[in-house]
Scaffold this active site. Sequence first.
Site, short mmCIF file in Angstrom:
data_model
loop_
_atom_site.label_atom_id
_atom_site.label_comp_id
_atom_site.label_asym_id
_atom_site.label_seq_id
_atom_site.Cartn_x
_atom_site.Cartn_y
_atom_site.Cartn_z
N ARG A 147 0.82 -1.22 0.00
CA ARG A 147 0.00 0.00 0.00
C ARG A 147 0.85 1.27 0.00
O ARG A 147 0.51 2.26 -0.62
CB ARG A 147 -0.91 0.03 1.22
CG ARG A 147 -2.15 -0.79 1.01
CD ARG A 147 -2.87 -0.98 2.32
NE ARG A 147 -4.00 -1.85 2.09
CZ ARG A 147 -5.25 -1.53 2.39
NH1 ARG A 147 -5.52 -0.38 2.97
NH2 ARG A 147 -6.23 -2.37 2.15
N LYS A 194 -16.53 -13.33 6.66
CA LYS A 194 -17.96 -13.10 6.80
C LYS A 194 -18.69 -12.95 5.49
O LYS A 194 -18.33 -12.11 4.66
CB LYS A 194 -18.16 -11.81 7.60
CG LYS A 194 -17.79 -11.92 9.06
CD LYS A 194 -18.23 -10.65 9.62
CE LYS A 194 -18.01 -10.23 10.96
NZ LYS A 194 -18.10 -8.76 10.99
N GLY A 228 -7.44 -6.81 2.17
CA GLY A 228 -6.17 -6.73 2.91
C GLY A 228 -5.48 -8.08 3.00
O GLY A 228 -4.29 -8.22 2.66
N GLY A 285 -12.81 -2.93 1.82
CA GLY A 285 -14.22 -2.55 1.86
C GLY A 285 -14.61 -1.66 0.68
O GLY A 285 -15.69 -1.82 0.10
P1 ADP Z 1 -9.82 -9.68 3.08
O1 ADP Z 1 -9.10 -8.91 4.17
O2 ADP Z 1 -8.89 -10.16 2.03
O3 ADP Z 1 -10.99 -8.91 2.54
P2 ADP Z 1 -11.47 -11.10 4.97
O4 ADP Z 1 -11.18 -10.01 5.94
O5 ADP Z 1 -12.83 -11.22 4.44
O6 ADP Z 1 -10.43 -11.00 3.74
O7 ADP Z 1 -11.12 -12.50 5.63
C1 ADP Z 1 -9.84 -12.88 5.98
C2 ADP Z 1 -9.85 -13.77 7.19
O8 ADP Z 1 -10.69 -14.88 7.03
C3 ADP Z 1 -8.46 -14.31 7.44
O9 ADP Z 1 -7.99 -13.82 8.67
C4 ADP Z 1 -8.66 -15.82 7.48
O10 ADP Z 1 -7.93 -16.47 8.49
C5 ADP Z 1 -10.13 -15.95 7.75
N1 ADP Z 1 -10.64 -17.26 7.33
C6 ADP Z 1 -10.86 -17.72 6.09
N2 ADP Z 1 -11.32 -18.98 6.10
C7 ADP Z 1 -11.39 -19.36 7.39
C8 ADP Z 1 -11.79 -20.55 8.05
N3 ADP Z 1 -12.20 -21.63 7.39
N4 ADP Z 1 -11.74 -20.57 9.41
C9 ADP Z 1 -11.30 -19.50 10.09
N5 ADP Z 1 -10.91 -18.33 9.52
C10 ADP Z 1 -10.95 -18.25 8.18
MG MG Z 2 -9.71 -8.43 6.20
#
Ligand code: ADP
Ligand code: MG
Length: 376
Positions: free
Chosen positions: A38, A205, A334, A358
């Site tokens: 970033r 989520k 992220g 986001g």
């Molecule tokens: P990004 O930051 O790329 O948008 P998110 O914030 O939506 O992604 O999600 C990332 C998190 O989701 C990571 O910390 C990862 O460990 C968690 N995660 C993904 N799959 C699982 C799982 N099966 N069990 C627990 N945590 C998970």
């Molecule tokens: Mg995230």
Amino acid sequence: MVIRNMNYLSGLKNRDLSKEICLLRVDFNVESAKDAFRLQAVLPTIKFLLKRGAKVVLLSHRGRPKPSKKLKVKSSKEFTLHFVAKFLSKKLNQRINFINHFDFKKMKNAVEVAPPRSIFLLENLRFLPGEEKNDARSAKKLASLGTFYVNDAFAVSHRENASVVAITKFLPSYAGLLLEKEIKNLSKAMKKPRQPLVLILGGAKISDKIGLIKKFLDKAKYILIGGGLANTMLMAKGVDVGESLYEPGMIGFAKGLLEYKNIILPIDWITDKNKILDIGPLTLERFKEIIKKAGTIIWNGPMGYFEDKRFAKGSIIIAKAIVRGEAFSVIGGGETTAIITNYQFPISKNIFLSTGGGAMLEYLAGKKLPGIEALK
Ligand code: ADP
Ligand code: MG
């Protein structure tokens, strides 16, 4: 594809800016200087401004500190931007004037007497009461420091903050080089994407991604689901996911998605202590086949709990398949971009790493981002 009724910094290519002071809003909201993706993303914009003689005043936030009542900020390791000044100074080979107070008179003075091509970095803007309230008076004070404003903080453009939205009322305002690149690439994936279009969604989520899912349900040939999202979908399907991460409140929404044939759920998974923590080998084969044939890919969200090496395989193999593939691919979030940068996968021209988490989700879902709207 570029939004026309907006001014772009790139349009000032042939201008002498040696009498100008640019207020440049960037996103330095990183854990540390190791998180260089970033920080580096805005270097071309800073160099563009310096080359044309402008002074640059960098504005950013980091984390969410309590606003400070005093002019002089007492920051902490958690909230300071001081290490970014050091990082930039190394990268740009020049002194960065770090300002750790919000005494605007004093600041204005310092900026005005500095020679052309000087760089200033203000301390975390969220110490400034009014920043998160999009307060016009705070915005006006910030605006008093410069002669024009550039938004290069795509990742913050979904926030109605004084340094993103209100400030545009007081100065001629432009979209920076990075913001322009984000808009171009994301629009390319949204409008007339090369088919087949494949969406890959994982992460924690499903509720964060509802807008995106709804927008692409009819547009995507396939929506591949992994991570916590898959757990919620599996629950909805009646699979016992034990103590896995899932969203109980989203089972209803997930049930509604089950009838869509283009949504592809994992068929096997890796478990530990009664938790589903990664997608399994059969699922990976299936996903890889689809990725190979894709024309356009949008990926957000890891396939598993990748922070633990034992459960990173799904995310790493998906990342490899995408970066080695031919599809025009947008990768954002992220944690998702960290998978690419941590493992130093080579990035070819057909891959775009978005700096937005986001903000990218909202933009792709078709929402108007206040920071971009304000530039129109
Ligand atoms: P990004 O930051 O790329 O948008 P998110 O914030 O939506 O992604 O999600 C990332 C998190 O989701 C990571 O910390 C990862 O460990 C968690 N995660 C993904 N799959 C699982 C799982 N099966 N069990 C627990 N945590 C998970
Ligand atoms: Mg995230």
